[in-house]
Design an enzyme around this catalytic site. Structure first.
Site, mmCIF file in Angstrom:
data_model
loop_
_atom_site.group_PDB
_atom_site.id
_atom_site.type_symbol
_atom_site.label_atom_id
_atom_site.label_comp_id
_atom_site.label_asym_id
_atom_site.label_seq_id
_atom_site.Cartn_x
_atom_site.Cartn_y
_atom_site.Cartn_z
ATOM 1 N N LYS A 156 0.816 -1.226 0.000
ATOM 2 C CA LYS A 156 0.000 0.000 0.000
ATOM 3 C C LYS A 156 0.846 1.271 0.000
ATOM 4 O O LYS A 156 0.459 2.271 -0.604
ATOM 5 C CB LYS A 156 -1.007 0.001 1.140
ATOM 6 N N ASN B 236 -1.411 6.885 6.572
ATOM 7 C CA ASN B 236 -0.579 5.944 7.315
ATOM 8 C C ASN B 236 0.889 6.080 6.923
ATOM 9 O O ASN B 236 1.778 5.650 7.640
ATOM 10 C CB ASN B 236 -1.062 4.511 7.031
ATOM 11 N N HIS C 125 -1.413 -8.785 11.867
ATOM 12 C CA HIS C 125 -2.092 -8.095 12.977
ATOM 13 C C HIS C 125 -3.108 -8.994 13.690
ATOM 14 O O HIS C 125 -4.109 -8.492 14.225
ATOM 15 C CB HIS C 125 -2.799 -6.829 12.476
#
Length: 455
Positions: free
Chosen positions: A126, A149, A196
């Site tokens: 990303k 981010n 995660h």
């Protein structure tokens, strides 16, 4: 920039309490204070990273550190949760039970932004795609604001570039968890792989957080080759597919063969040869397809986008060619902190790979790496806390050397490799067992390989 008023409940004295004073939390405090809202902030850490900045620049903001202050939380019209804070903490679960709204920085951004937004998420790639789209906008003469981010927080971008004609945001699953109002002109989910899982109960919960980026998007840009991403498509939403598989009729953007060469194509029309993309690896060609689809959805011209790709050298620590030494190409992919990222890096190489991997595995299985190394690998050098787990997965397909640390790994990789090989640092693991972060790991690798004699 529009600023939305917060509704007032008579028994509550605060418009918002910001939870977590990292970079995003600080941006939230700035934004809310500038809009005239009554704000407080709390953090579990006694020495929160930006507490001093808040005290000095915003003395009107009440601070409570060393634990989540439930007295403050109970007084809040809304709780603004920083992405690093888990909403499953007991104090936050009690707030949710009281039906207090819990929102994110990106929700605040969405309520205020008026310019078009391009939004990008995915387990891997990303940051690269975000920067690619940013480079495309620049090549087209569009002064876009790029961050999220990656780089500046979204709210800081909004304050710094209030007249920006386009915002290009990388968004993590954490940032999307409490975001409801974002309406991008285009939103992409690049891929989905285990990551995660200390934060999410399972892959379904992780995928659901990622899929929130598509809510309200004019156009969804999705990877047709990823089954989990493919399942995110909504019948009522325009979906544009990209694919690295030639001949897939569903994909408008694909890698196709032209006279024995791989080309990036739009609806069968060749745009540029993959060989002309400065970034190594098929995974980066797939990233380029996603960027092209996003840029097209944002109205950027094809000629400018292709020109940007031809000059795009990538980001540090993400498939970065550091140097040629002793006939080997040394590549820094330290940002590959999960197995899927390492698999993509290995699979994308055209030359034999000597892989350097290891660190904190975060409980991942390395089985997917076995097949990739069986096809592309010459050898592997493993190091760090979970070296044994990586070695076990690869021992049946390539020679494996187990060493203590990165310094020893570089030395051993040189010995195991041959001229013409790629020596690839793509750890597949977090770095915190031996480094402060993936950047420090990548910089150490760079220093080591640049110091090799070229003989």
């Amino acid at each position: 920039m529009e600023v939305h008023a917060m509704a007032k409940t008579p028994d509550r004295a605060l418009d918002a309490v910001v939870v977590g004073l990292g970079t995003s939390g600080l941006a939230c405090v700035r934004h809310l204070s500038a809009a005239g809202h009554r704000v407080a902030a709390t953090d579990t850490r006694a020495e929160a990273p930006h507490a001093m900045t808040v005290r000095e620049a915003h003395p009107e903001v009440d601070l409570s550190l060393g634990g989540l202050d439930e007295t403050l939380l109970e007084r809040a019209e809304e709780i603004v949760l920083s992405p690093g804070v888990d909403a499953r903490l007991p104090a936050l679960k009690r707030a949710a039970a009281r039906r207090q709204p819990i929102i994110s920085e990106i929700e605040l951004f969405a309520r205020s932004v008026t310019a078009p937004v391009v939004a990008i998420t995915g387990s891997n790639g990303k940051s690269t795609v975000t920067r690619m789209v940013g480079a495309m906008a620049e090549a087209a003469g569009v002064e876009a604001a790029v961050g999220g981010n990656l780089g500046q927080p979204a709210l800081d971008l909004l304050a710094t570039y209030p007249a920006a004609p386009l915002f290009i945001l990388e968004l993590s699953s954490f940032q999307l968890e409490h975001t409801d109002s974002l309406t991008p002109v285009a939103a992409a989910v690049l891929n989905l792989s285990p990551d995660h899982l200390d934060r999410y109960d399972d892959m379904a919960a992780y995928g659901a957080a990622k899929a929130r980026i598509l809510k309200g998007a004019d156009r969804a840009i999705l990877n047709v080759n990823d089954a989990a991403v493919r399942a995110m498509a909504q019948r009522e939403q325009t979906t544009v597919w990209f694919s690295d598989q030639p001949g897939d009729a569903r994909a408008s953007w694909a890698i196709e063969q032209r006279a024995g060469e791989a080309w990036l194509c739009r609806s069968g029309e060749g745009l540029m040869a993959q060989a002309d993309l400065p970034l190594a690896g098929r995974h980066n060609a797939i990233n380029a397809l996603a960027a092209l689809a996003l840029g097209d959805a944002a109205g950027l011209p094809i000629t400018a986008m292709v020109r940007a790709l031809r000059g795009f050298s990538g980001l540090p620590h993400r498939g970065e060619t550091v140097v040629q030494r002793q006939g080997r190409t040394w590549i820094n992919d330290s940002k590959a902190t999960n197995v899927a990222a390492a698999v993509a890096a290995v699979s994308g190489m055209a030359e034999p790979v000597v892989l350097m991997a290891g660190g904190d595995a975060k409980g991942q299985s390395f089985e997917p790496l076995t097949a990739a190394m069986a096809s592309a690998g010459r050898a592997a050098v493993v190091f760090g806390q979970d070296a044994a787990a990586v070695a076990e997965a690869l021992a049946d397909v390539v020679p494996v050397a187990v060493v203590a640390d990165l310094d020893a790994a570089v030395e051993r990789a040189l010995a195991l490799s041959r001229p013409g090989d790629v020596v690839l640092l793509s750890p597949g693991c977090a770095s915190l067992d031996q480094f402060t972060d993936y950047r420090a790991r990548g910089e150490r690798f760079r220093a080591l390989v640049e110091g090799l004699a070229d003989g």
